[in-house]
Every structure is written in C-alpha cells, then in structure tokens.
Design an enzyme around this catalytic site. Structure first.
Site, PDB file in Angstrom:
ATOM      1  N   ARG A   1      66.786  22.661  -3.139  1.00 30.37           N
ATOM      2  CA  ARG A   1      66.598  23.452  -4.370  1.00 30.37           C
ATOM      3  C   ARG A   1      66.765  22.538  -5.586  1.00 30.37           C
ATOM      4  O   ARG A   1      66.059  22.651  -6.574  1.00 30.37           O
ATOM      5  CB  ARG A   1      67.598  24.618  -4.424  1.00 30.37           C
ATOM      6  CG  ARG A   1      67.466  25.390  -5.701  1.00 30.37           C
ATOM      7  CD  ARG A   1      68.230  26.710  -5.832  1.00 30.37           C
ATOM      8  NE  ARG A   1      69.147  27.073  -4.818  1.00 30.37           N
ATOM      9  CZ  ARG A   1      70.474  26.814  -4.855  1.00 30.37           C
ATOM     10  NH1 ARG A   1      71.005  26.160  -5.873  1.00 30.37           N
ATOM     11  NH2 ARG A   1      71.255  27.204  -3.873  1.00 30.37           N
TER      12      ARG A   1
ATOM     13  N   ASP B   1      53.034  25.315 -25.156  1.00 30.21           N
ATOM     14  CA  ASP B   1      52.373  25.607 -23.891  1.00 30.21           C
ATOM     15  C   ASP B   1      51.034  24.871 -23.935  1.00 30.21           C
ATOM     16  O   ASP B   1      50.117  25.266 -24.665  1.00 30.21           O
ATOM     17  CB  ASP B   1      52.189  27.124 -23.744  1.00 30.21           C
ATOM     18  CG  ASP B   1      51.572  27.500 -22.398  1.00 30.21           C
ATOM     19  OD1 ASP B   1      50.883  26.638 -21.803  1.00 30.21           O
ATOM     20  OD2 ASP B   1      51.749  28.647 -21.966  1.00 30.21           O
TER      21      ASP B   1
ATOM     22  N   LYS C   1      46.707  25.524 -13.392  1.00 28.60           N
ATOM     23  CA  LYS C   1      45.398  25.448 -14.056  1.00 28.60           C
ATOM     24  C   LYS C   1      44.801  24.043 -13.938  1.00 28.60           C
ATOM     25  O   LYS C   1      44.522  23.592 -12.850  1.00 28.60           O
ATOM     26  CB  LYS C   1      45.536  25.917 -15.494  1.00 28.60           C
ATOM     27  CG  LYS C   1      46.394  27.180 -15.651  1.00 28.60           C
ATOM     28  CD  LYS C   1      45.795  28.377 -14.943  1.00 28.60           C
ATOM     29  CE  LYS C   1      46.503  29.645 -15.321  1.00 28.60           C
ATOM     30  NZ  LYS C   1      47.083  30.413 -14.270  1.00 28.60           N
TER      31      LYS C   1
ATOM     32  N   TYR D   1      49.245  34.004 -23.868  1.00 23.85           N
ATOM     33  CA  TYR D   1      49.049  34.553 -22.530  1.00 23.85           C
ATOM     34  C   TYR D   1      49.845  35.858 -22.383  1.00 23.85           C
ATOM     35  O   TYR D   1      51.041  35.903 -22.722  1.00 23.85           O
ATOM     36  CB  TYR D   1      49.483  33.521 -21.491  1.00 23.85           C
ATOM     37  CG  TYR D   1      49.509  34.076 -20.088  1.00 23.85           C
ATOM     38  CD1 TYR D   1      48.397  34.722 -19.551  1.00 23.85           C
ATOM     39  CD2 TYR D   1      50.647  33.974 -19.304  1.00 23.85           C
ATOM     40  CE1 TYR D   1      48.424  35.251 -18.273  1.00 23.85           C
ATOM     41  CE2 TYR D   1      50.684  34.492 -18.018  1.00 23.85           C
ATOM     42  CZ  TYR D   1      49.564  35.140 -17.511  1.00 23.85           C
ATOM     43  OH  TYR D   1      49.596  35.673 -16.258  1.00 23.85           O
TER      44      TYR D   1
HETATM   45  O1  P1T Z   1      50.289  31.858 -13.676  1.00 19.15           O
HETATM   46  P1  P1T Z   1      51.408  30.912 -13.973  1.00 19.15           P
HETATM   47  O2  P1T Z   1      51.313  29.614 -13.274  1.00 19.15           O
HETATM   48  O3  P1T Z   1      52.752  31.553 -13.849  1.00 19.15           O
HETATM   49  O4  P1T Z   1      51.250  30.496 -15.532  1.00 19.15           O
HETATM   50  C1  P1T Z   1      51.438  31.381 -16.584  1.00 19.15           C
HETATM   51  C2  P1T Z   1      50.658  30.941 -17.785  1.00 19.15           C
HETATM   52  C3  P1T Z   1      51.315  30.292 -18.821  1.00 19.15           C
HETATM   53  N1  P1T Z   1      50.653  29.870 -19.923  1.00 19.15           N
HETATM   54  C4  P1T Z   1      49.338  30.065 -20.075  1.00 19.15           C
HETATM   55  C5  P1T Z   1      48.660  29.586 -21.304  1.00 19.15           C
HETATM   56  C6  P1T Z   1      48.616  30.702 -19.063  1.00 19.15           C
HETATM   57  O5  P1T Z   1      47.296  30.864 -19.235  1.00 19.15           O
HETATM   58  C7  P1T Z   1      49.283  31.164 -17.889  1.00 19.15           C
HETATM   59  C8  P1T Z   1      48.573  31.882 -16.812  1.00 19.15           C
HETATM   60  N2  P1T Z   1      47.342  32.394 -17.210  1.00 19.15           N
HETATM   61  C9  P1T Z   1      46.500  33.130 -16.408  1.00 19.15           C
HETATM   62  C10 P1T Z   1      46.748  33.457 -15.150  1.00 19.15           C
HETATM   63  C11 P1T Z   1      45.258  33.539 -17.083  1.00 19.15           C
HETATM   64  O6  P1T Z   1      44.289  33.931 -16.403  1.00 19.15           O
HETATM   65  O7  P1T Z   1      45.211  33.445 -18.318  1.00 19.15           O
END
Ligand code: P1T
Length: 380
Positions: free
Chosen positions: A46, A170, A195, A98
């Site tokens: 962890r 972000d 992403k 987001y």
């Molecule tokens: O999905 P995750 O890995 O938990 O990430 C969250 C997140 C954080 N910041 C931004 C700018 C994001 O676009 C996202 C996740 N976004 C999508 C799943 C979407 O389709 O916009």
C-alpha cells in the site's frame, strides 16, 4: 533532456536483477524484511511498489517535479489533495470543471466543512473577489472540461502565492506534453492518468506531482493512510502508454484541427469551442501557455436539445459514444446528460454548458474518416 526523450527515459533504469528494460510488474502485497524495519526501501505494497515508483519517477520527470505520487484514479488523486486541508479552509475553484470533481467538492468535502467558491477563472478579478483569509487552495482546471476555457496559470498561481494559498492545476486535458503548470509557477499538478498518459482506454489512474516537500509529505501520508493506490499492472500499463504520449498527442492534435475546421463551417453547428480558433476568447493565452491547443473540442448545435445531440452521437460509426477521453480512439459524449449530469441544470447553464453540447476526444485514426463520420452523423 528534451520532452520526447524524457517520455521514454525520465527516472527509468534497467531492472537490477535481470537488466529488464521495462520495469517488471511487481505483483506482491508485501516485502521480506531482514529485521523489523530493515528492508530494501519497501515494506508493504500500500505504501510503495517498484512498478509504481517507476511510474512516479516518469511523471515527475515530465512535469519537472521533484516528487510524484500515483493513485487508483484521478478523483482518488484529487481526494488526497483535498484531505491535506482542514475543516474551515476555503478553496477557490474554477466553475467549469469535470463534473466528478464538482461532485467530490460539493457532496463530500463541503459537508466535511471545507468551503468552496466557484468562479469564472478566466477573469482574474473573479478570483480576486473570492479570496478570503482562510483561502488555502486555488483549484485550476485548464483547458476546462468541457468548455475548453483557458485559465492563466501564471497569473492565478502568482495571485495564490501572494495570498499564502497553494495553487493546483488539473492538467488532464493538456497532458504534460502540451503544458507544464509547475514551470508556470503552480505548486501542484494533478492528472487523471486514465486519459492521455495511459492513452489506450485500458486503465484508470491518477497522479499528484509537486516540488513542495511539505505538501508531498502530506500526500505520502494520504497514500499510506487512506490507500487509494494503483495496482502494479495498472502502473505498468500507464508507464507503457506514456512512452508514446508525444507521438499520439501530435497526431490527435493534427486530426482535431481538421475536425474543428469542418465543424466550424457546418450549418447545423452553433458554436465550436476550441482554443486553437482565433476567435476563442483566450486564444492568445493558449498560444502562450500551451505547446499546442490539444485534442479536445466541444460544439453546440443550433437545435439546442439533448435529444438532437443524442441523435447525432448515435449516428456516428467511428466515434464511440462514451465517457472519458485521451485514448487512441475517438470518443463522443454529451456532458449535460453524461460526465456533467451531477451538476444541477441551473449551475451548468450559468457556466455556459448547454443541453446540446457535444464533447469530442479526437483519437489518432485517419482524419478524413473522422470528418466523414461526423458529416454523415450531422446530416441524419
Ligand atoms: O476518471 P478518473 O481517472 O477518476 O479522473 C477524473 C477526472 C479528473 N479530471 C478531469 C479533468 C477529468 O476529465 C476526469 C475524468 N473525466 C472523465 C471521465 C470525462 O469523461 O470527462
């Protein structure tokens, strides 16, 4: 080292016992110790794992950060950042962000006593107007999801510094290839590695990088104590994805420009949101702040209904109707009913997020096929 070299080599070295060029997937939960607390740098998975360490060193290298910590998702990374705050602390956040981040802020952290002000951060005076003596963090997302607004990282980070607050960016939409927030003065950079970094729509992950030792000490405490850590296989997949980030991104951006050009001239399209367009309100800032304009775009329809947007999206054959972004394949979505559905209608409309808005993540397919697909879908 230049970026393209760093994407392959930053913080990487062949594995010691075998010379393996790629780090092995250390699929273990614990590590043998010679005596209590006498070990080779790892005691329990962890807290740390060598595959994860390799990924953290790579991302730190790409963001010019001293440190990086990886998480099991992007929101897991944001959650850890927020938990470095205390009840009564105040956060200024962009109002176009987001939907999952907005949900985390308003439905988890607000009830725990953290205060938020959501402002249009493209206007520095709105940030200035929201500052309070207890403001501890300014949360920047740029380009914003889904309206592709551009926030001046240098200006907001410097404002935060002057008021004793940290600034966090972000950087998911741009990726470190196109934008390096720490080099613009931000204290913290965060990624949904799901992403562009992972890049192949096969893994969920997050990362926090910073050169602020005190802050990263708190993040490492969160890693150990709340444990939203990525598994070694996920770290490996992300690491593998990053090695082609620059090539994928170049190709996606090139395709995006063709798609934008097509949509911008289409009679059924009301508006195209893309920072590369000369009439984008922050076009000049994007040119200054980013290496290129990215591979995300949104567009509104003249028939501004979720139904019309749904019909267009359902008619595409190459673009997949799906949440997420940043993979090799092109995706299409309707934020109002999907990724941003948790934002109340009046709040999202105030931020300019209309019902028919369609968001596109452009992949690395052939540009002519992508344009032809949108052409036939809009005609139906
Ligand atoms: O999905 P995750 O890995 O938990 O990430 C969250 C997140 C954080 N910041 C931004 C700018 C994001 O676009 C996202 C996740 N976004 C999508 C799943 C979407 O389709 O916009």
């Amino acid at each position: 080292m230049k970026f393209n070299t760093k994407a392959i080599h930053a913080g990487q070295k062949p594995e010691e016992s075998s010379g393996a060029v790629m780090p092995p997937i250390f699929q273990t939960s614990t590590y043998a110790q010679e005596a209590p607390n006498v070990n080779r740098g790892y005691d329990y998975a962890r807290v740390g794992n060598p595959t994860r360490t390799a990924l953290e060193r790579l991302i730190a290298g790409l963001e010019d950060a001293k440190y990086c910590a990886c998480f099991s998702s992007g929101v897991g990374a944001i959650d850890a950042i927020m938990k470095t705050l205390k009840p009564g602390d105040h956060v200024i956040s962009t109002n176009d962000l987001y939907g999952g981040t907005y949900r985390l802020f308003t439905q988890v952290f607000e009830p725990y006593g953290i205060e938020f002000s959501f402002v249009n951060m493209t206007r520095l005076e709105e940030v200035e107007g929201a500052i309070q003596p207890n403001t501890k963090l300014i949360w920047i997302e740029t380009p914003t999801n889904p309206l592709l607004r551009i926030i001046d990282i240098k200006a907001v980070a410097s404002f935060a510094k002057n008021h004793g607050a940290l600034s966090a960016v972000d950087n998911t939409f741009a990726s470190p290839y196109l934008q390096q927030p720490l080099n613009l003065g931000a204290d913290i950079v965060m990624h949904s590695t799901t992403k562009y970094l992972g890049g192949h729509s096969d893994v969920i992950g997050g990362a926090v990088a910073s050169s602020n030792e005190e802050f990263m000490e708190k993040i490492r405490f969160q890693v150990k104590t709340t444990g939203a850590v990525p598994g070694p296989m996920d770290c490996y997949l992300t690491l593998r994805g990053i090695k082609t980030l620059h090539i994928r991104m170049d190709r996606s951006v090139e395709n995006t420009k063709k798609v934008v050009q097509f949509l911008n001239n289409h009679p059924d399209v009301d508006h195209v949101y893309y920072p590369g367009l000369p009439d984008h309100p922050q076009h000049e800032l994007a040119t200054r702040q980013m290496k290129d304009y990215g591979a995300m775009l949104s567009f509104g329809l003249k028939d501004d209904t979720i139904e019309k947007a749904t019909r267009v999206m359902a008619a595409t054959k190459i673009f997949t109707l799906a949440e997420s972004l940043g993979g090799v394949e092109s995706l299409i979505s309707n934020p109002a009913s999907m990724t941003h559905g948790s934002i109340p209608k009046e709040v999202r409309e105030k931020a300019g997020l209309t019902d028919s808005l369609i968001r596109v993540s452009v992949g690395i397919e052939d540009e002519e096929d992508l344009v032809a697909d949108l052409d036939q879908a809009l005609t139906k």
